[in-house]
Design an enzyme around this catalytic site. Structure first.
Site, PDB file in Angstrom:
ATOM      1  N   GLY A  10       0.787  -1.224   0.000  1.00 56.38           N
ATOM      2  CA  GLY A  10       0.000   0.000   0.000  1.00 56.38           C
ATOM      3  C   GLY A  10       0.817   1.270   0.000  1.00 56.38           C
ATOM      4  O   GLY A  10       0.258   2.366   0.082  1.00 56.38           O
ATOM      5  N   TYR A  69      32.083  17.060  29.679  1.00 49.40           N
ATOM      6  CA  TYR A  69      32.339  18.449  29.294  1.00 49.40           C
ATOM      7  C   TYR A  69      31.150  19.013  28.516  1.00 49.40           C
ATOM      8  O   TYR A  69      30.330  18.283  27.957  1.00 49.40           O
ATOM      9  CB  TYR A  69      33.587  18.555  28.408  1.00 49.40           C
ATOM     10  CG  TYR A  69      33.491  17.737  27.139  1.00 49.40           C
ATOM     11  CD1 TYR A  69      32.903  18.261  25.993  1.00 49.40           C
ATOM     12  CD2 TYR A  69      33.975  16.423  27.092  1.00 49.40           C
ATOM     13  CE1 TYR A  69      32.797  17.503  24.835  1.00 49.40           C
ATOM     14  CE2 TYR A  69      33.868  15.670  25.943  1.00 49.40           C
ATOM     15  CZ  TYR A  69      33.267  16.207  24.813  1.00 49.40           C
ATOM     16  OH  TYR A  69      33.156  15.459  23.684  1.00 49.40           O
ATOM     17  N   GLY A 125      30.133  12.711  16.338  1.00 49.33           N
ATOM     18  CA  GLY A 125      30.770  13.891  16.900  1.00 49.33           C
ATOM     19  C   GLY A 125      32.270  13.979  16.856  1.00 49.33           C
ATOM     20  O   GLY A 125      32.869  14.618  17.741  1.00 49.33           O
ATOM     21  N   HIS A 181      39.124  20.439  15.085  1.00 47.75           N
ATOM     22  CA  HIS A 181      38.709  21.729  15.638  1.00 47.75           C
ATOM     23  C   HIS A 181      39.840  22.395  16.428  1.00 47.75           C
ATOM     24  O   HIS A 181      40.830  21.768  16.810  1.00 47.75           O
ATOM     25  CB  HIS A 181      37.474  21.567  16.534  1.00 47.75           C
ATOM     26  CG  HIS A 181      37.708  20.739  17.762  1.00 47.75           C
ATOM     27  ND1 HIS A 181      38.350  21.216  18.882  1.00 47.75           N
ATOM     28  CD2 HIS A 181      37.345  19.458  18.054  1.00 47.75           C
ATOM     29  CE1 HIS A 181      38.381  20.276  19.811  1.00 47.75           C
ATOM     30  NE2 HIS A 181      37.779  19.191  19.335  1.00 47.75           N
ATOM     31  N   CYS A 212      38.306  13.610  19.126  1.00 47.64           N
ATOM     32  CA  CYS A 212      38.470  14.626  18.078  1.00 47.64           C
ATOM     33  C   CYS A 212      39.944  14.840  17.753  1.00 47.64           C
ATOM     34  O   CYS A 212      40.832  14.406  18.484  1.00 47.64           O
ATOM     35  CB  CYS A 212      37.853  15.945  18.525  1.00 47.64           C
ATOM     36  SG  CYS A 212      36.046  15.939  18.582  1.00 47.64           S
ATOM     37  N   ASN A 240      42.467  17.662  17.665  1.00 50.07           N
ATOM     38  CA  ASN A 240      42.718  19.038  18.100  1.00 50.07           C
ATOM     39  C   ASN A 240      43.765  19.701  17.209  1.00 50.07           C
ATOM     40  O   ASN A 240      44.775  19.079  16.828  1.00 50.07           O
ATOM     41  CB  ASN A 240      43.230  19.066  19.540  1.00 50.07           C
ATOM     42  CG  ASN A 240      42.214  18.549  20.552  1.00 50.07           C
ATOM     43  OD1 ASN A 240      42.549  18.375  21.720  1.00 50.07           O
ATOM     44  ND2 ASN A 240      40.984  18.293  20.140  1.00 50.07           N
TER      45      ASN A 240
END
Length: 413
Positions: free
Chosen positions: A231, A323, A337, A341, A359, A361
């Site tokens: 459907g 944090y 995430g 940066h 991350c 850095n």
């Protein structure tokens, strides 16, 4: 093959109306009495034979089903197809005026009225009228053509050599094969590529190898009118065309603690970095690791600044390693995430010590440069780190071996 020409057709006033479809009606002699006593006249019917498709059998038709009018032993003088609002549907007529068809798809759950007038070689006319309805799906799905970052691919936009096309359906797809058949990707120059289903709502497409700069990519989703589940039908078609920009490939090597950025094969910049510190912690029964996972990422999006909140991946802000802070010049490369940066507080560690939660850095100058340099779809390869390998759901499309990727197509033989 007939050539077609556009025609709206006109409704002729006072024509005889016969409600017949999916069959033919043609000339036949019939004799009628004359009002003058003692005389009779013979009136010949038109020899033109009109055939209308679809049949008027009270069965709803798919809006994509063929609707057409054909005439034998004559020519069409007018064909008018109207929707429930009385609007005339544009049509195309062959140059010899023996066939007609609509010039646009019909709508779902609508009743259409078709009136046809034709004339034979003797100048005798015939007319036909029919009504039919289109099916009304119990549910419809729309597809969105996005980047892995969730943003819509921009028509005419420029993207990186690792760009992955995401076809996101807003309903769960039962028949993935039927849905995938509506999706096409064309490139110039041609490349080998394949769809890969992450789940029942998201199919990703990528080539076997990174695109060449300057490649033109066209994506079409011919979804309207197609059944893709019980459907469930496509709501509308989608289209986007974009191009591939300069090759930006960055290699982040944890052995050297450096990020080497290549532009079209040449080193554009080398940046010291501090990556994931490693290890793991169990919080609320969930194991959280602190590695920068090895694998091939792509740039998803960027923000300046971005609020980074450890609670979004299960680490409470008030915990030992928790944090929440505003971070500048942040370029995102994973769904969970991971960013390249700025973090000035770890400049001392960049190039020699891993201190982050995962991350990469960078110092303020390098972070800003990379932010401005990057475009969605640029490649970031992370090497020689610990922890589990990058998974496809984390934006690890390019970490999946090609044979496994191709096998993720619903049409894989």
């Amino acid at each position: 093959m007939r050539a077609w020409q556009k025609s709206l057709g006109l409704i002729s006033a006072g024509v005889a109306t016969l409600v017949v479809a999916g069959c033919t009606i043609g000339g036949a002699d019939k004799t009628t009495g004359n009002a003058v006593a003692g005389q009779t006249t013979t009136k010949s019917a038109s020899e033109a034979v009109v055939t209308v498709t679809p049949a008027n059998d009270d069965q709803p038709v798919n809006p994509l089903d063929q609707v057409r009018v054909d005439v034998a032993k004559g020519t069409l003088t007018s064909v008018t197809l109207t929707n429930p609002d009385g609007k005339v549907v544009p049509g195309i007529t062959t140059p010899d005026r023996t066939s007609w068809k609509p010039d646009e798809p019909l709508g779902y759950g609508k009743t259409y009225h078709l009136t046809v007038n034709a004339i034979d070689g003797k100048g005798l006319t015939t007319a036909k009228s029919t009504t039919f309805a289109t099916l009304e799906p119990s549910n419809q799905t729309k597809v969105y053509l996005n980047t892995t970052g969730g943003a819509a691919l921009a028509d005419g936009g420029t993207y990186g050599v690792g760009t992955v096309v995401v076809a996101h359906f807003d309903e769960a797809i039962d028949d993935k094969a039927a849905a995938e058949k509506t999706l096409t990707v064309k490139t110039d120059p041609p490349v080998q590529g394949s769809w890969y289903w992450l789940d029942n709502q998201n199919a990703h497409w990528r080539p076997q190898n990174y695109y060449q700069p300057g490649t033109k990519v066209t994506v079409d989703a011919k979804l309207y009118g197609k059944k893709v589940g019980d459907g469930l039908y496509g709501q509308e078609d989608e289209h986007v065309a974009f191009q591939i920009g300069d090759s930006h490939v960055s290699i982040a090597d944890d052995d050297t603690k450096m990020v080497t950025v290549y532009e079209n094969g040449q080193v554009a910049r080398t940046m010291p970095t501090s990556m994931g510190m490693g290890g793991e912690e169990v919080v609320g029964g969930k194991t959280i690791h602190f590695w920068t996972q090895p694998g091939t990422y792509t740039v998803m999006d960027k923000a300046n600044p971005v609020i980074m909140d450890s609670s979004t991946f299960g680490l409470p802000i008030n915990s030992r390693l928790g944090y929440k802070e505003s971070i500048n010049w942040a370029t995102r490369i994973s769904t969970d995430g991971i960013y390249l940066h700025e973090l000035e507080s770890t400049v001392w560690a960049q190039g020699n010590t891993d201190t982050s939660h995962g991350c990469l850095n960078l110092n303020p100058t390098n972070a800003k440069w990379f932010y401005n340099f990057s475009q969605p779809g640029d490649v970031v390869e992370v090497k020689n780190t610990g922890g589990p390998a990058l998974e496809v759901w984390q934006n690890g499309d390019w970490s999946v071996p090609w044979s496994e990727w191709a096998a993720g197509s619903a049409l894989h033989a």
